[in-house]
Design a protein around this motif. Structure first.
Motif, PDB file in Angstrom:
ATOM      1  N   GLN A   1       5.673   3.646  65.574  1.00 61.36           N
ATOM      2  CA  GLN A   1       5.295   3.129  64.264  1.00 61.36           C
ATOM      3  C   GLN A   1       4.463   1.863  64.477  1.00 61.36           C
ATOM      4  O   GLN A   1       4.438   1.292  65.568  1.00 61.36           O
ATOM      5  CB  GLN A   1       6.534   2.801  63.422  1.00 61.36           C
ATOM      6  CG  GLN A   1       7.600   3.871  63.398  1.00 61.36           C
ATOM      7  CD  GLN A   1       7.173   5.135  62.675  1.00 61.36           C
ATOM      8  OE1 GLN A   1       6.214   5.128  61.916  1.00 61.36           O
ATOM      9  NE2 GLN A   1       7.897   6.229  62.899  1.00 61.36           N
TER      10      GLN A   1
ATOM     11  N   GLU B   1       6.736   2.675  56.515  1.00 62.73           N
ATOM     12  CA  GLU B   1       7.495   3.781  57.085  1.00 62.73           C
ATOM     13  C   GLU B   1       6.611   5.012  57.043  1.00 62.73           C
ATOM     14  O   GLU B   1       6.315   5.547  55.984  1.00 62.73           O
ATOM     15  CB  GLU B   1       8.790   3.998  56.306  1.00 62.73           C
ATOM     16  CG  GLU B   1       9.721   2.792  56.360  1.00 62.73           C
ATOM     17  CD  GLU B   1      10.992   3.042  55.605  1.00 62.73           C
ATOM     18  OE1 GLU B   1      11.116   4.100  54.977  1.00 62.73           O
ATOM     19  OE2 GLU B   1      11.860   2.167  55.636  1.00 62.73           O
TER      20      GLU B   1
ATOM     21  N   TRP C   1      10.714   3.835  66.362  1.00 62.44           N
ATOM     22  CA  TRP C   1      11.758   3.989  65.338  1.00 62.44           C
ATOM     23  C   TRP C   1      11.897   5.456  64.977  1.00 62.44           C
ATOM     24  O   TRP C   1      10.891   6.166  64.833  1.00 62.44           O
ATOM     25  CB  TRP C   1      11.396   3.166  64.104  1.00 62.44           C
ATOM     26  CG  TRP C   1      12.345   3.302  62.949  1.00 62.44           C
ATOM     27  CD1 TRP C   1      13.565   2.727  62.804  1.00 62.44           C
ATOM     28  CD2 TRP C   1      12.124   4.074  61.759  1.00 62.44           C
ATOM     29  NE1 TRP C   1      14.137   3.091  61.606  1.00 62.44           N
ATOM     30  CE2 TRP C   1      13.272   3.922  60.945  1.00 62.44           C
ATOM     31  CE3 TRP C   1      11.079   4.872  61.311  1.00 62.44           C
ATOM     32  CZ2 TRP C   1      13.397   4.543  59.714  1.00 62.44           C
ATOM     33  CZ3 TRP C   1      11.205   5.499  60.085  1.00 62.44           C
ATOM     34  CH2 TRP C   1      12.349   5.319  59.288  1.00 62.44           C
ATOM     35  N   GLN C   2      13.126   5.938  64.854  1.00 60.72           N
ATOM     36  CA  GLN C   2      13.411   7.317  64.480  1.00 60.72           C
ATOM     37  C   GLN C   2      12.668   8.326  65.347  1.00 60.72           C
ATOM     38  O   GLN C   2      12.135   9.325  64.874  1.00 60.72           O
ATOM     39  CB  GLN C   2      13.094   7.546  63.005  1.00 60.72           C
ATOM     40  CG  GLN C   2      14.150   6.988  62.054  1.00 60.72           C
ATOM     41  CD  GLN C   2      15.435   7.808  62.060  1.00 60.72           C
ATOM     42  OE1 GLN C   2      15.567   8.783  62.776  1.00 60.72           O
ATOM     43  NE2 GLN C   2      16.414   7.392  61.262  1.00 60.72           N
ATOM     44  N   GLY C   3      12.641   8.061  66.665  1.00 57.38           N
ATOM     45  CA  GLY C   3      12.072   9.015  67.606  1.00 57.38           C
ATOM     46  C   GLY C   3      10.565   9.063  67.665  1.00 57.38           C
ATOM     47  O   GLY C   3       9.992   9.986  68.254  1.00 57.38           O
TER      48      GLY C   3
ATOM     49  N   ARG D   1      18.874   5.487  66.446  1.00 59.84           N
ATOM     50  CA  ARG D   1      17.493   5.769  66.035  1.00 59.84           C
ATOM     51  C   ARG D   1      17.074   4.891  64.857  1.00 59.84           C
ATOM     52  O   ARG D   1      15.886   4.725  64.597  1.00 59.84           O
ATOM     53  CB  ARG D   1      17.334   7.247  65.663  1.00 59.84           C
ATOM     54  CG  ARG D   1      17.332   8.191  66.856  1.00 59.84           C
ATOM     55  CD  ARG D   1      16.954   9.608  66.444  1.00 59.84           C
ATOM     56  NE  ARG D   1      17.043  10.517  67.575  1.00 59.84           N
ATOM     57  CZ  ARG D   1      18.027  11.393  67.765  1.00 59.84           C
ATOM     58  NH1 ARG D   1      19.004  11.482  66.873  1.00 59.84           N
ATOM     59  NH2 ARG D   1      18.038  12.173  68.822  1.00 59.84           N
ATOM     60  N   ASP D   2      18.058   4.367  64.120  1.00 59.06           N
ATOM     61  CA  ASP D   2      17.732   3.480  63.003  1.00 59.06           C
ATOM     62  C   ASP D   2      17.427   2.058  63.453  1.00 59.06           C
ATOM     63  O   ASP D   2      17.009   1.231  62.642  1.00 59.06           O
ATOM     64  CB  ASP D   2      18.895   3.441  62.003  1.00 59.06           C
ATOM     65  CG  ASP D   2      18.842   4.599  61.024  1.00 59.06           C
ATOM     66  OD1 ASP D   2      17.736   5.084  60.752  1.00 59.06           O
ATOM     67  OD2 ASP D   2      19.902   5.012  60.537  1.00 59.06           O
TER      68      ASP D   2
ATOM     69  N   LEU E   1      10.206  14.222  62.097  1.00 59.98           N
ATOM     70  CA  LEU E   1      11.242  13.205  61.950  1.00 59.98           C
ATOM     71  C   LEU E   1      12.613  13.851  61.903  1.00 59.98           C
ATOM     72  O   LEU E   1      12.832  14.787  61.141  1.00 59.98           O
ATOM     73  CB  LEU E   1      11.003  12.424  60.658  1.00 59.98           C
ATOM     74  CG  LEU E   1      11.747  11.096  60.503  1.00 59.98           C
ATOM     75  CD1 LEU E   1      11.250  10.105  61.536  1.00 59.98           C
ATOM     76  CD2 LEU E   1      11.539  10.543  59.110  1.00 59.98           C
TER      77      LEU E   1
ATOM     78  N   ASP F   1      22.058   9.242  66.864  1.00 55.64           N
ATOM     79  CA  ASP F   1      21.567   9.237  65.482  1.00 55.64           C
ATOM     80  C   ASP F   1      21.580   7.823  64.907  1.00 55.64           C
ATOM     81  O   ASP F   1      20.628   7.395  64.235  1.00 55.64           O
ATOM     82  CB  ASP F   1      22.429  10.145  64.605  1.00 55.64           C
ATOM     83  CG  ASP F   1      22.025  11.604  64.704  1.00 55.64           C
ATOM     84  OD1 ASP F   1      20.927  11.872  65.229  1.00 55.64           O
ATOM     85  OD2 ASP F   1      22.806  12.462  64.273  1.00 55.64           O
TER      86      ASP F   1
ATOM     87  N   SER G   1      18.115  12.506  58.858  1.00 55.21           N
ATOM     88  CA  SER G   1      18.665  11.157  58.791  1.00 55.21           C
ATOM     89  C   SER G   1      20.161  11.164  59.023  1.00 55.21           C
ATOM     90  O   SER G   1      20.898  11.996  58.513  1.00 55.21           O
ATOM     91  CB  SER G   1      18.367  10.544  57.428  1.00 55.21           C
ATOM     92  OG  SER G   1      19.043   9.325  57.284  1.00 55.21           O
ATOM     93  N   SER G   2      20.621  10.214  59.829  1.00 56.75           N
ATOM     94  CA  SER G   2      22.050  10.100  60.080  1.00 56.75           C
ATOM     95  C   SER G   2      22.791   9.645  58.831  1.00 56.75           C
ATOM     96  O   SER G   2      23.996   9.800  58.724  1.00 56.75           O
ATOM     97  CB  SER G   2      22.294   9.104  61.219  1.00 56.75           C
ATOM     98  OG  SER G   2      21.784   7.837  60.875  1.00 56.75           O
ATOM     99  N   HIS G   3      22.039   9.076  57.844  1.00 56.58           N
ATOM    100  CA  HIS G   3      22.692   8.612  56.627  1.00 56.58           C
ATOM    101  C   HIS G   3      23.247   9.774  55.796  1.00 56.58           C
ATOM    102  O   HIS G   3      24.054   9.573  54.913  1.00 56.58           O
ATOM    103  CB  HIS G   3      21.708   7.802  55.777  1.00 56.58           C
ATOM    104  CG  HIS G   3      21.192   6.590  56.494  1.00 56.58           C
ATOM    105  ND1 HIS G   3      22.013   5.636  57.039  1.00 56.58           N
ATOM    106  CD2 HIS G   3      19.923   6.189  56.778  1.00 56.58           C
ATOM    107  CE1 HIS G   3      21.281   4.695  57.612  1.00 56.58           C
ATOM    108  NE2 HIS G   3      20.020   5.023  57.474  1.00 56.58           N
TER     109      HIS G   3
END
Length: 247
Positions: free
Chosen positions: A223, A28, A218-220, A78-79, A34, A75, A37-39
């Protein structure tokens, strides 16, 4: 990433065609851009989003049912890490294309793929009229190609093809020579839903040639999967392109 912003590595067991196991490490990568986080969203924000009870992106369906918010939906999605592809469209000088992660297999028997495309995309009309397209699976070393077909720098149409090496197979649609694999497809069906279209492609030819890892989104951001050369050689042990054409 842990609470101290250290890079976290996850080890996944991968089995090669020969039956021998290897380890693939997913790293990661830290990025200053970045998104949050939606979390971290409050539990009730899964429905109303971050902006309050009636944020932008929320609405009511024709049946009077309230929709979840577009912002919260983006959001969450994105995960979902996805492989990066370049979908090429057209022939000769009349060519274009786009970068896509919304590509998947529909059926192996018969071979069919699904590509989702915005109806507002400049590639949608050419794709629908040509009734053919190609899916090029992009490797980790070809992020520049992905950027070009995403329109970075204002590139359009044939400009997106740049100086890369291209070939053709069944339909005459350009195939990226450096792709991990490429699927040359005829349009089997176009299903229009909301602001997108679901394109079902009949795979007419396949080209496989790579010893590199795939590019991942991943996440915009892009990677990369980190693995050993021995593992890649075991997964794809070939000395040159392999092409299969379906009748």
């Amino acid at each position: 990433m842990d609470s101290n912003n250290n890079v976290v590595k996850r080890t996944v067991m991968v089995v090669s065609n020969g039956g021998e196991a290897g380890h693939l490490v997913v790293s990661e990568i830290t990025s200053p851009t970045l998104p949050a986080s939606s979390h971290a969203m409050p539990a009730n924000d899964f429905f109303v989003g971050r902006k309050g009870v009636t944020p932008d992106g929320c609405g009511v369906t024709a049946q009077g049912e309230e929709e979840v918010c577009s912002e919260a939906f983006r959001d969450a999605m994105r995960d979902l890490a996805g492989g990066v592809t370049v979908v090429t469209v057209g022939k000769g000088d009349d060519i274009t294309g786009f970068t896509a992660t919304a590509v998947n297999s529909l059926s192996a028997n018969p071979p069919r793929v699904i590509v989702c495309i915005s109806k507002g995309s400049s590639s949608f009309t050419p794709l629908d009229s040509n009734r053919s397209f190609a899916v090029n699976i992009i490797g980790s070393g070809d992020q520049a190609i992905a950027d070009q077909f995403a329109g970075k720098g204002g590139l359009k149409g044939a400009q997106r093809y740049g100086d890369a090496e291209w070939t053709t197979m069944y339909s005459g649609t350009p195939i990226l020579s450096a792709s991990l694999a490429a699927l040359d497809c005829e349009v089997d069906e176009v299903i229009e839903r909301y602001d997108h279209a679901i394109v079902i492609g009949r795979v007419r030819a396949i080209r496989i040639f790579s010893r590199q890892t795939p590019l991942v989104y991943w996440q915009g951001g892009y990677q990369q999967l980190v693995s050993s050369p021995e593992l890649i050689g075991g997964l794809r042990n070939c000395s040159g392109p392999k092409a299969v054409q379906y009748p």
